[in-house]
Design a protein around this motif. Structure first.
Motif, mmCIF file in Angstrom:
data_model
loop_
_atom_site.group_PDB
_atom_site.id
_atom_site.type_symbol
_atom_site.label_atom_id
_atom_site.label_comp_id
_atom_site.label_asym_id
_atom_site.label_seq_id
_atom_site.Cartn_x
_atom_site.Cartn_y
_atom_site.Cartn_z
ATOM 1 N N UNK A 24 0.995 38.114 24.035
ATOM 2 C CA UNK A 24 0.674 39.319 23.591
ATOM 3 C C UNK A 24 1.087 40.597 24.236
ATOM 4 N N UNK A 25 0.789 40.575 25.785
ATOM 5 C CA UNK A 25 1.197 41.343 26.681
ATOM 6 C C UNK A 25 2.163 41.166 27.540
ATOM 7 N N UNK A 26 3.088 41.897 27.748
ATOM 8 C CA UNK A 26 4.088 41.827 28.524
ATOM 9 C C UNK A 26 4.110 42.984 29.743
ATOM 10 N N UNK A 27 4.338 42.467 30.842
ATOM 11 C CA UNK A 27 4.197 43.362 31.962
ATOM 12 C C UNK A 27 5.621 44.282 31.975
ATOM 13 N N UNK A 28 5.694 45.574 32.448
ATOM 14 C CA UNK A 28 6.761 46.311 32.554
ATOM 15 C C UNK A 28 6.587 47.192 33.575
ATOM 16 N N UNK A 29 7.451 47.424 34.765
ATOM 17 C CA UNK A 29 7.412 48.385 36.018
ATOM 18 C C UNK A 29 8.084 49.470 35.569
ATOM 19 N N UNK A 39 1.761 44.887 24.674
ATOM 20 C CA UNK A 39 2.774 44.475 23.959
ATOM 21 C C UNK A 39 4.169 45.396 23.928
ATOM 22 N N UNK A 40 5.316 45.426 23.673
ATOM 23 C CA UNK A 40 6.510 45.852 23.357
ATOM 24 C C UNK A 40 6.222 47.338 22.473
ATOM 25 N N UNK A 41 5.697 47.280 21.519
ATOM 26 C CA UNK A 41 5.329 48.295 20.617
ATOM 27 C C UNK A 41 4.484 49.549 21.462
ATOM 28 N N UNK A 42 3.515 49.087 22.095
ATOM 29 C CA UNK A 42 2.582 49.693 22.694
ATOM 30 C C UNK A 42 3.172 50.225 24.144
ATOM 31 N N UNK A 43 4.147 49.621 24.579
ATOM 32 C CA UNK A 43 4.869 49.939 25.898
ATOM 33 C C UNK A 43 5.689 51.339 25.693
ATOM 34 N N UNK A 44 6.046 51.203 24.400
ATOM 35 C CA UNK A 44 7.017 52.552 24.225
ATOM 36 C C UNK A 44 5.952 53.920 23.741
ATOM 37 N N UNK A 45 4.903 53.495 23.371
ATOM 38 C CA UNK A 45 3.906 54.369 23.096
ATOM 39 C C UNK A 45 3.268 54.883 24.313
ATOM 40 N N UNK A 46 3.065 54.061 25.517
ATOM 41 C CA UNK A 46 2.648 54.507 26.758
ATOM 42 C C UNK A 46 3.828 55.275 27.596
ATOM 43 N N UNK A 47 4.891 54.919 27.447
ATOM 44 C CA UNK A 47 5.994 55.446 28.071
ATOM 45 C C UNK A 47 6.307 56.862 27.459
ATOM 46 N N UNK A 72 -1.427 50.804 43.337
ATOM 47 C CA UNK A 72 -0.991 50.377 42.112
ATOM 48 C C UNK A 72 -1.694 50.964 40.947
ATOM 49 N N UNK A 73 -0.989 51.757 39.946
ATOM 50 C CA UNK A 73 -1.949 52.083 38.442
ATOM 51 C C UNK A 73 -1.115 51.136 37.595
ATOM 52 N N UNK A 74 -2.030 50.249 36.923
ATOM 53 C CA UNK A 74 -1.789 49.558 35.701
ATOM 54 C C UNK A 74 -2.403 50.029 34.412
ATOM 55 N N UNK A 75 -1.449 50.465 33.574
ATOM 56 C CA UNK A 75 -1.961 50.836 32.141
ATOM 57 C C UNK A 75 -1.785 49.775 31.317
ATOM 58 N N UNK A 76 -2.790 49.525 30.689
ATOM 59 C CA UNK A 76 -3.163 48.378 29.782
ATOM 60 C C UNK A 76 -3.574 48.893 28.281
ATOM 61 N N UNK A 77 -2.818 48.165 27.232
ATOM 62 C CA UNK A 77 -3.265 48.455 25.955
ATOM 63 C C UNK A 77 -4.318 47.468 25.773
ATOM 64 N N UNK A 78 -5.572 48.047 25.374
ATOM 65 C CA UNK A 78 -6.639 47.035 25.206
ATOM 66 C C UNK A 78 -7.191 47.520 23.365
ATOM 67 N N UNK A 79 -7.248 46.593 22.920
ATOM 68 C CA UNK A 79 -7.955 46.508 21.424
ATOM 69 C C UNK A 79 -9.137 47.108 21.555
ATOM 70 N N UNK A 80 -9.920 46.864 22.603
ATOM 71 C CA UNK A 80 -11.595 47.091 22.662
ATOM 72 C C UNK A 80 -11.763 48.361 23.015
ATOM 73 N N UNK A 109 -6.507 52.052 23.806
ATOM 74 C CA UNK A 109 -6.171 51.704 22.705
ATOM 75 C C UNK A 109 -4.858 52.283 22.228
ATOM 76 N N UNK A 110 -3.593 52.144 22.499
ATOM 77 C CA UNK A 110 -2.371 52.779 22.270
ATOM 78 C C UNK A 110 -2.057 52.566 20.819
ATOM 79 N N UNK A 111 -2.836 52.031 19.829
ATOM 80 C CA UNK A 111 -2.564 52.160 18.407
ATOM 81 C C UNK A 111 -3.103 53.282 17.721
ATOM 82 N N UNK A 112 -3.992 54.133 18.700
ATOM 83 C CA UNK A 112 -4.704 55.100 18.199
ATOM 84 C C UNK A 112 -3.513 56.162 17.670
#
Length: 192
Positions: A24-29, A39-47, A72-80, A109-112
Motif C-alpha cells: 500500500x505504501x511505497x517509499x520515494x526519496x 501510495x503512488x496517487x498520494x505521492x503525486x498529491x504530496x509532491x 530526515x523528514x518522512x512525509x506519510x499518508x495516513x488514513x487515520x 490524509x492526502x485524500x482530503x
C-alpha cells in the motif's frame, strides 16, 4: 503447540503484515533528506503540496531550512489522520531545543480535498476555513522546528499557526485569530 510451530506462525504473521504494508505504501526519496511514504496517487498529491509550499514565501523559507537540516523528514499518508487533519511526530530528545534537531514524521490524509474539508473553531465562536495547503504549511513548521532544534514546547502550536497565518496573508484570506500563548491547542476543534 510446539515452540518452533509458534515461532513460524509469528514469523508468517509479521511477514504478511509487512507485505500488506509494502503493497500500500511505497517509499520515494523527494530530496536528500525528504522521504515520501505513500501510495503512488498520494505521492503525486504530496509532491504537489511540496511544490505549492516551495512557491510561497513562508513555505520556501520553511523548506530551505528543512532541506539543509542533517535530519530526515518522512512525509506519510495516513488514513487515520482525517479528524486532526495532520500531525507531526518528533523524537523526544534533548536535541529538540538545543539547535541540533531530530528526525520528523509528518502524517496527513492526502485524500482530503484542497478546500472545504475542514474548519477550525475559533475562540470567539467563529469558524475559519482550513485547506490542505494551509494544513501542510502548519505541519511543515512543526517539522522545521524539530529538525533544526528550535522546538519551544509551550509555543509549539502558536508558532505553527503563525506560519499558517503568513501563508494565509499571501493568499489574502482570513487568518486564524486565537494565538494565545497558553492553551492555544484547546481552541483547535476540527469540523471534517
Amino acid at each position: 503447540m510446539a515452540f518452533t510451530t509458534r515461532l513460524i506462525l509469528i514469523f508468517v504473521t509479521i511477514l504478511s503484515a509487512q507485505i500488506g504494508f509494502a503493497a500500500s505504501n511505497v517509499q520515494f526519496k523527494y530530496r536528500e533528506n525528504v522521504i515520501i511514504n505513500a501510495p503512488p496517487a498520494q505521492q503525486q498529491r504530496i509532491i504537489g503540496l511540496l511544490k505549492t509550499a516551495e512557491a510561497s514565501i513562508v513555505g520556501r523559507s520553511l523548506l530551505v531550512q528543512i532541506y539543509s537540516s542533517p535530519h530526515i523528514l518522512t512525509i506519510e499518508h495516513s488514513e487515520y489522520a482525517i479528524n486532526s487533519a495532520g500531525k507531526t511526530l518528533l523524537s523526544l530528545s534533548r536535541n529538540l531545543d538545543n539547535g541540533v534537531g531530530v528526525d520528523a514524521l509528518l502524517k496527513m490524509n492526502f485524500d482530503l480535498p484542497d478546500t472545504g474539508s475542514h474548519e477550525v473553531y475559533e475562540c470567539n465562536g467563529g469558524r475559519t476555513a482550513f485547506t490542505a495547503a494551509m494544513n501542510f504549511i502548519h505541519e511543515l513548521r512543526h517539522a522545521r522546528d524539530g529538525m533544526t532544534g528550535q522546538f519551544i514546547g509551550h509555543l509549539f502550536e502558536k508558532l505553527a499557526v503563525e506560519s499558517e497565518n503568513l501563508y494565509r496573508q499571501e493568499l489574502s484570506v482570513s487568518e486564524r485569530r486565537c494565538l494565545r500563548d497558553d492553551e492555544d491547542h484547546a481552541w483547535q476543534i476540527w469540523f471534517p
